[in-house]
Design a protein around this motif. Structure first.
Motif, PDB file in Angstrom:
ATOM      1  N   SER A   1       3.359 -31.562  45.544  1.00  0.00           N
ATOM      2  CA  SER A   1       4.100 -31.348  46.794  1.00  0.00           C
ATOM      3  C   SER A   1       4.199 -32.622  47.619  1.00  0.00           C
ATOM      4  O   SER A   1       4.874 -32.637  48.639  1.00  0.00           O
ATOM      5  N   THR A   2       3.528 -33.673  47.181  1.00  0.00           N
ATOM      6  CA  THR A   2       3.624 -34.939  47.916  1.00  0.00           C
ATOM      7  C   THR A   2       4.784 -35.749  47.344  1.00  0.00           C
ATOM      8  O   THR A   2       4.920 -35.861  46.129  1.00  0.00           O
ATOM      9  N   PRO A   3       5.603 -36.296  48.204  1.00  0.00           N
ATOM     10  CA  PRO A   3       6.795 -37.015  47.719  1.00  0.00           C
ATOM     11  C   PRO A   3       6.469 -38.439  47.303  1.00  0.00           C
ATOM     12  O   PRO A   3       6.926 -39.408  47.922  1.00  0.00           O
ATOM     13  N   ILE A   4       5.681 -38.578  46.270  1.00  0.00           N
ATOM     14  CA  ILE A   4       5.313 -39.908  45.802  1.00  0.00           C
ATOM     15  C   ILE A   4       5.885 -40.087  44.405  1.00  0.00           C
ATOM     16  O   ILE A   4       5.672 -39.246  43.516  1.00  0.00           O
ATOM     17  N   ALA A   5       6.611 -41.161  44.237  1.00  0.00           N
ATOM     18  CA  ALA A   5       7.350 -41.350  42.983  1.00  0.00           C
ATOM     19  C   ALA A   5       6.410 -41.434  41.788  1.00  0.00           C
ATOM     20  O   ALA A   5       6.758 -40.981  40.692  1.00  0.00           O
TER      21      ALA A   5
ATOM     22  N   LEU B   1       4.008 -39.758  41.127  1.00  0.00           N
ATOM     23  CA  LEU B   1       3.496 -38.446  40.715  1.00  0.00           C
ATOM     24  C   LEU B   1       4.584 -37.578  40.094  1.00  0.00           C
ATOM     25  O   LEU B   1       4.473 -36.353  40.068  1.00  0.00           O
TER      26      LEU B   1
ATOM     27  N   LEU C   1      -0.837 -29.159  44.785  1.00  0.00           N
ATOM     28  CA  LEU C   1      -0.910 -29.974  45.997  1.00  0.00           C
ATOM     29  C   LEU C   1      -0.361 -31.372  45.755  1.00  0.00           C
ATOM     30  O   LEU C   1       0.414 -31.902  46.567  1.00  0.00           O
ATOM     31  N   LEU C   2      -0.766 -31.969  44.651  1.00  0.00           N
ATOM     32  CA  LEU C   2      -0.285 -33.329  44.376  1.00  0.00           C
ATOM     33  C   LEU C   2       1.230 -33.346  44.191  1.00  0.00           C
ATOM     34  O   LEU C   2       1.910 -34.268  44.652  1.00  0.00           O
TER      35      LEU C   2
END
Lengths: 651, 220
Positions: free
Chosen positions: B167-171, B173, B164-165
């Motif tokens: 799949s989030t578009p956060i740099a 991560l 899940l994490l």
């Protein structure tokens, strides 16, 4: 597991049932084959005595019906149900059972736990069902026997569930009401370098021409609409924009209607001046294929018959001999099973065509395995983020056709999504032309290369080279006339003019021998010139392909005029009306056609994009909220378990 | 009389079993040999022979498709008769179902090409069900360690959180995304391939069992 099957005991009981007359207490069954057994038993019934080790056929012959007492609880329950089911339960006039009567029958209702227990689960299975039921918050058997027990709407037990749900809904709604809650980056405007499948898929669809036909497997219904509608919309727009005729078919009855719905949405996005997509002319909706895999097999075997009938049972007027006549196959599917059916039943009959797969997150692993293992399968595109990238590529490609601003309206070209897209909007249309592969013309390339990283021009702008004054050892023409530094193409081959000073930058235009361009700078080592194209677009050309000169302004203008009047002008820089399309293993150049007689860029450009960005941000925030709920909930439960100790956990 | 009936039933079962196995064997042979001229070498007429051998499978499978389509019609008819019967017993929801059925048929017959009902009814309902499923999964995911506080429960939660994490578009991560890529490429990819192999083997085994008469789901 406490109910593990014991073959030794089973064989003994079987033999005891057969009644071979051996003395009780003597070893029976498979136990007799264990080491240390003094003598072999008589396995055969009847008068023949065993004179040697029993064969497999002897053992089979010795098998008989097991005594009911030997059956475990689950098998006994199944037997009782089968005996009960063999009795005529339905009235004579009723051909089929009434499901309602079956579910409400006393046999099922009397079982503890209702219908689930009536399928005779083992104790271990019942425990697992109980655990799953407890995890998802359903009523447990210990709380009551009937399924009619109503949980109060607001109870302490339901509080965590309500809080989690409320948090998720709140977080997901925030991006739609305010842009202050944007979180995460938007998807890139081009597919990353390491994802060959989506890139090849785009190029293959982009290589279609108006004489081509594409068979579109539209295999998803409203359940997956939220995930796949955008992808289907873009893929169909891409096909329609090139005046390719899709033949839409499905083994899902409601998907046939849903496909019609998606095309209807595309028509809605067109202004009244644009021609609407018409069934029978621009696309064909073929009849529903019943039978799942068998229906798809019929599609591949009897393609000629199936394409003759539309979804409404009317003749389509299409005449195809076989599936091989389709240029490509495109599958938009929600489940792995459907993808497997298409690969197994349809693809073998489509030699020469490829199967382009677009799917959701659930079926992506299987589709990826197929795409990596079979050359004929391309893709997969999956999810909303891929759809966003596909839409950006589509907009860039077809934006090059349009020299005027698209019509302004509520459904057309919404406001830019962020500051980066603002900067992109400033770029001329021609700079948005992209390629995904090396150019078809094998030109000698400069040695300078850039690392092969994804270079979406929306988010990853070309590196700004240091512009150094050009040294010139040539005398200026005259003092009264302005001099212009130009480069003249000296290569006999066609040269690439690029967006940046590396060979990985997009090609903007092509130049031919004798073409002149005004120089406005160069990169640090002088291996690339920054030039000004006739329409005022800045571009880069490799230094070894050109010769630098200083000419007067009049000479340069005259050269430009004479070039435009000469035959070579026709093959000079094709800018603002040029797009380059490359296909997988088959690079081809296409000269763009003007929209009225060729492609229909309005189909790719005129779509409502206003909700795309909030939707992506809502997905990001929702996912973060889900992670928060999962981590927080499990931490609480784990701590509670630790505090209660192992005794409480084991209960 | 009953004895004769029982004997007749036995004969019927034997006959249906024979027909089922024979049709299955013919179809399997036809699929194996048909449309494959290479099996017959370069002899003249091998293509015609292969086409001829493929004919039985084509005909039988087309019949199956027709039967499946017919079963849908029968299913609709049975649904309607059932609910007409329930209507006589005062079941309100049966009346709703019958009225909805009639209205939908009328709508699509009189307004050809109009998908308003699908947009206004079917899509929202199915989307709402999918959303409810999402909420249930979320709730279940938050209670895994409460019911299964062991290494497998912990592994389940950890993998779910990583996927899940990632799949989030956060740099920030990006490392998690590398883990997710490995998970998707190795264990999930292996699982997908294993499923394909398992399905293929299962299909072969089921087919052989049916042809040998060990699997008698055809009332044989």
């Amino acid at each position: 597991m406490d109910e593990e099957f014991n073959w030794l005991e089973y064989s003994e009981s079987m033999e005891a049932t057969a009644g071979d007359g051996e003395a009780p207490g003597k070893s029976r069954g498979l136990r007799r084959f264990l080491p240390g057994r003094p003598s072999l038993p008589r396995l055969r019934r009847g008068s023949r005595a065993a004179s040697g080790p029993p064969s497999a056929s002897d053992i089979l012959e010795g098998q008989d019906e097991r005594a009911l007492a030997d059956l475990d609880e689950r098998l006994r329950a199944l037997r009782e149900r089968s005996v009960a089911a063999s009795q005529p339960a339905a009235p004579a006039h009723q051909a089929l059972y009434d499901v309602d009567d079956l579910l409400a029958s006393p046999d099922l209702q009397s079982k503890p736990g209702g219908v689930i227990s009536a399928v005779a689960l083992s104790k271990a299975q019942e425990r697992q069902v109980e655990m799953l039921r407890d995890i998802v918050g359903g009523p447990s058997q210990s709380q009551g026997t009937g399924g009619d027990r109503q949980l109060p709407v607001f109870s302490l037990d339901a509080a965590p569930r309500l809080l989690g749900t409320a948090l998720l809904i709140l977080v997901v709604c925030l991006p739609f009401v305010s842009s202050d809650y944007a979180e995460g980056e938007l998807p890139p405007s081009v597919f990353p370098e390491d994802r060959h499948g989506p890139r090849d898929m785009y190029n293959l669809l982009d290589n279609l021409s108006r004489d081509d036909y594409v068979l579109v497997g539209f295999e998803y219904g409203p359940t997956a609409a939220g995930e796949l509608d955008l992808l289907a919309d873009l893929l169909l727009r891409h096909i329609f924009a090139q005046r390719v005729k899709p033949l839409i078919v499905s083994s899902n009855p409601i998907a046939v209607v849903h496909a019609q719905n998606v095309i209807k949405d595309i028509n809605r996005s067109l202004s009244s001046a644009d021609a609407q997509l018409v069934h029978g002319e621009d696309y064909f909706l073929l009849r529903y294929l019943p039978g799942g895999a068998l229906g798809l097999r019929e599609l591949s075997e009897n393609f000629a018959d199936i394409v003759r009938i539309s979804a409404r049972g009317l003749p389509t007027g299409l005449e195809f001999a076989a599936l091989e006549e389709m240029t490509e196959l495109l599958l938009i599917a929600e489940s792995a099973e459907v993808i497997r059916n298409w690969v197994e039943q349809v693809l073998p009959e489509a030699e020469g065509s490829r199967l382009l797969v677009a799917t959701g997150y659930a079926a992506q692993p299987l589709a990826q395995a197929y795409a990596e293992g079979m050359e004929q399968i391309v893709g997969p595109l999956f999810g909303i983020r891929d759809a966003f990238t596909y839409g950006e590529k589509l907009r860039a490609t077809f934006g090059a056709f349009v020299s005027v601003e698209p019509p302004v309206g509520p459904v057309i070209e919404p406001a830019p999504v962020n500051a980066e897209s603002d900067s992109q909007a400033e770029l001329p249309r021609a700079t948005q032309a992209e390629i995904e592969d090396a150019p078809a013309t094998a030109l000698p390339q400069p040695t300078e290369t850039a690392p092969p990283t994804a270079t979406p021009f929306m988010t990853d702008t070309p590196p700004a080279p240091t512009l150094t004054p050009l040294p010139t050892d040539k005398p200026a023409p005259t003092a009264t006339e302005a001099s212009i530094r130009i480069v003249e193409v000296t290569s006999d081959q066609r040269v690439n003019i690029r967006l940046g000073p590396t060979t990985v930058h997009d090609i903007l235009a092509l130049g031919y021998k004798g073409d002149m361009f005004e120089v406005i700078g160069s990169n640090g080592d002088g291996s690339w010139y920054q030039i000004l194209l006739p329409a005022g677009v800045e571009a880069w050309i490799a230094a070894f392909l050109v010769e630098e000169r200083v000419v007067s302004a009049s000479e340069f203008a005259g050269a430009q005029d004479s070039a435009s009047a000469s035959e070579s002008a026709a093959r000079a820089v094709m800018q603002l009306g040029f797009t380059l399309r490359l296909g997988k293993n088959r690079p081809r150049f296409y000269q763009a056609q003007p929209p009225p007689s060729g492609d229909r860029p309005e189909l790719a450009l005129h779509r409502d994009r206003s909700l795309e960005t909030p939707r992506l941000q809502a997905m990001t925030l929702g996912t973060l909220a889900a992670v928060l709920v999962i981590v927080f909930g499990n931490t609480i439960y784990a701590l509670r378990g630790l505090l209660r100790g192992p005794r409480a956990q084991g209960r | 009389m009953s004895n004769r009936t029982g004997r007749g039933q036995g004969f019927g079962i034997a006959l249906s079993a024979f027909v089922a196995f024979a049709v299955g064997a013919v179809t399997a042979l036809s699929l194996l040999l048909g449309d494959n001229p290479a099996l017959f070498g370069d002899q003249p007429g091998s293509a015609q022979l292969a086409g001829l051998l493929a004919l039985p499978a084509d005909v039988l499978l087309r019949l199956v498709t027709i039967v499946v389509a017919l079963s849908i019609v029968i299913g609709i008819a049975n649904l309607l008769t059932t609910h007409v019967g329930r209507l006589s017993r005062g079941k309100f929801y049966s009346a709703v179902l019958l009225a909805s059925f009639g209205f939908t048929v009328y709508w699509y017959v009189t307004r050809r090409g109009d998908t308003s009902l699908l947009e206004a009814v079917q899509v929202p309902i199915e989307s709402a069900l999918a959303a409810l499923l999402c909420l249930s999964l979320l709730h279940g995911g938050s209670r895994v360690l409460g019911k299964r506080a062991d290494i497998w429960g912990l592994l389940f939660v950890a993998v779910a959180v990583i996927v899940l994490l990632a799949s989030t578009p956060i740099a920030e991560l990006a490392p998690v995304q590398a883990w997710r890529d490995w998970l998707m490429r190795v264990p999930v990819g292996a699982g997908a391939r294993a499923m394909l192999i398992g399905i293929a083997l299962g299909t072969v085994v089921t087919g052989v069992r049916a042809l040998l008469g060990q699997d008698r789901s055809v009332r044989g």
